[in-house]
Design a protein around this motif. Structure first.
Motif, PDB file in Angstrom:
ATOM      1  N   ARG A  43       0.837  -1.209   0.000  1.00  0.00           N
ATOM      2  CA  ARG A  43       0.000   0.000   0.000  1.00  0.00           C
ATOM      3  C   ARG A  43       0.867   1.253   0.000  1.00  0.00           C
ATOM      4  NH1 ARG A  43      -3.781   1.812   4.409  1.00  0.00           N
ATOM      5  NH2 ARG A  43      -2.832   0.226   5.695  1.00  0.00           N
ATOM      6  N   GLY A  60     -10.013   2.068   3.757  1.00  0.00           N
ATOM      7  CA  GLY A  60      -9.566   0.811   3.171  1.00  0.00           C
ATOM      8  C   GLY A  60     -10.395  -0.390   3.567  1.00  0.00           C
ATOM      9  N   PRO A  67     -11.742   2.743  -1.796  1.00  0.00           N
ATOM     10  CA  PRO A  67     -10.543   1.978  -2.138  1.00  0.00           C
ATOM     11  C   PRO A  67      -9.519   2.090  -1.003  1.00  0.00           C
ATOM     12  CG  PRO A  67     -10.439   4.114  -3.157  1.00  0.00           C
ATOM     13  CD  PRO A  67     -11.781   4.040  -2.453  1.00  0.00           C
ATOM     14  N   ASP A  68      -8.330   1.568  -1.222  1.00  0.00           N
ATOM     15  CA  ASP A  68      -7.251   1.718  -0.242  1.00  0.00           C
ATOM     16  C   ASP A  68      -6.666   3.129  -0.265  1.00  0.00           C
ATOM     17  OD1 ASP A  68      -6.847  -1.030   0.937  1.00  0.00           O
ATOM     18  OD2 ASP A  68      -6.808  -1.485  -1.198  1.00  0.00           O
ATOM     19  N   TRP A  81      -8.567   5.942  -8.173  1.00  0.00           N
ATOM     20  CA  TRP A  81      -9.073   4.906  -7.269  1.00  0.00           C
ATOM     21  C   TRP A  81      -8.024   3.810  -7.283  1.00  0.00           C
ATOM     22  CZ3 TRP A  81     -14.327   4.211  -5.321  1.00  0.00           C
ATOM     23  CH2 TRP A  81     -14.581   2.954  -4.772  1.00  0.00           C
ATOM     24  N   GLU A  83      -6.638   0.221  -5.626  1.00  0.00           N
ATOM     25  CA  GLU A  83      -6.942  -0.982  -4.851  1.00  0.00           C
ATOM     26  C   GLU A  83      -5.669  -1.812  -4.691  1.00  0.00           C
ATOM     27  OE1 GLU A  83      -9.776  -2.198  -3.517  1.00  0.00           O
ATOM     28  OE2 GLU A  83     -11.314  -0.937  -4.429  1.00  0.00           O
ATOM     29  N   PRO A  87      -9.225  -7.635  -5.897  1.00  0.00           N
ATOM     30  CA  PRO A  87     -10.647  -7.322  -5.740  1.00  0.00           C
ATOM     31  C   PRO A  87     -11.506  -8.107  -6.733  1.00  0.00           C
ATOM     32  CG  PRO A  87      -9.488  -5.502  -6.780  1.00  0.00           C
ATOM     33  CD  PRO A  87      -8.453  -6.510  -6.398  1.00  0.00           C
ATOM     34  N   ARG A  91     -16.448  -5.227  -8.089  1.00  0.00           N
ATOM     35  CA  ARG A  91     -15.894  -4.058  -7.402  1.00  0.00           C
ATOM     36  C   ARG A  91     -15.047  -3.221  -8.362  1.00  0.00           C
ATOM     37  NH1 ARG A  91     -14.966  -2.057  -2.378  1.00  0.00           N
ATOM     38  NH2 ARG A  91     -12.968  -1.061  -1.975  1.00  0.00           N
ATOM     39  N   ALA A  95     -15.795   0.608  -9.570  1.00  0.00           N
ATOM     40  CA  ALA A  95     -14.775   1.649  -9.434  1.00  0.00           C
ATOM     41  C   ALA A  95     -14.525   2.342 -10.767  1.00  0.00           C
ATOM     42  CB  ALA A  95     -13.481   1.047  -8.894  1.00  0.00           C
ATOM     43  N   VAL A 104      -5.095  -1.257  -9.898  1.00  0.00           N
ATOM     44  CA  VAL A 104      -5.085  -2.394  -8.983  1.00  0.00           C
ATOM     45  C   VAL A 104      -3.651  -2.879  -8.895  1.00  0.00           C
ATOM     46  CG1 VAL A 104      -5.902  -4.741  -8.547  1.00  0.00           C
ATOM     47  CG2 VAL A 104      -7.449  -3.062  -9.573  1.00  0.00           C
TER      48      VAL A 104
END
Length: 177
Positions: A43, A60, A67-68, A81, A83, A87, A91, A95, A104
């Protein structure tokens, strides 16, 4: 009794030669009780790879509608956005409908299986980018985690060199989409 988040403090110093972004960020990271050090550090690296002054960590894992990491425009629209993990396709598509850009970052040994099972269902998502961090590099990132840490991230030619008092790791992200 519910377990509480563990609070980490990070001084993140970024030198991104690819995007010409150079900055330092004092971050407070709430690590959810179910989150590993590895995921938290992924992250943090995702934050560094997308760093801007208005990029923020969200609730998160504690909030399924966020999202995170994200970046919002002044008028409230979601610009980015981000992630972490794997996911569900629903989802991701949601997003893609809500944000201008969706990224992602997946990182574990089962990421190939996950991606191969949903990639065809995501063809219409034109604003989606999927990046994979090799599992052993993500694990090495997790080993750098400390409750209070100084992390330096140097990004050049698509590679991220991450260093702290506990060591250094080179991460070679793979762009899958």
């Amino acid at each position: 009794m519910a377990l509480r988040a563990i609070i980490y403090k990070a001084e993140l110093h970024i030198a991104d030669g690819d995007r010409h972004y150079y900055g330092s960020h004092s971050l407070t990271i709430a690590r959810h009780p179910s989150e590993t050090d590895e995921r938290m550090m992924v992250r943090l690296l995702a934050y560094a790879l997308n760093a801007r002054e208005d990029l923020v960590f969200t609730k998160g894992l504690s909030d399924t509608d966020e999202p995170d990491i994200w970046r919002k425009e002044l008028h409230g629209d979601i610009a980015d956005w981000i992630e972490i993990g794997q996911p569900e396709e629903r989802r991701i598509l949601k997003a893609c409908g809500r944000a201008e850009n969706v990224r992602v970052y997946c990182y574990n040994h089962a990421s190939n299986i996950w991606w191969n099972s949903i990639r065809n269902k995501l063809e219409r998502a034109r604003n989606l980018h999927v990046v994979h961090f090799p599992s052993e590099q993500a694990q090495a990132l997790g080993a750098l985690a400390e409750r209070t840490m100084q992390v330096h991230v140097n990004i050049q030619d698509g590679e991220a060199y991450v260093s702290s008092d506990k060591g250094q790791v080179t991460v070679r992200p793979e762009s899958w989409r």
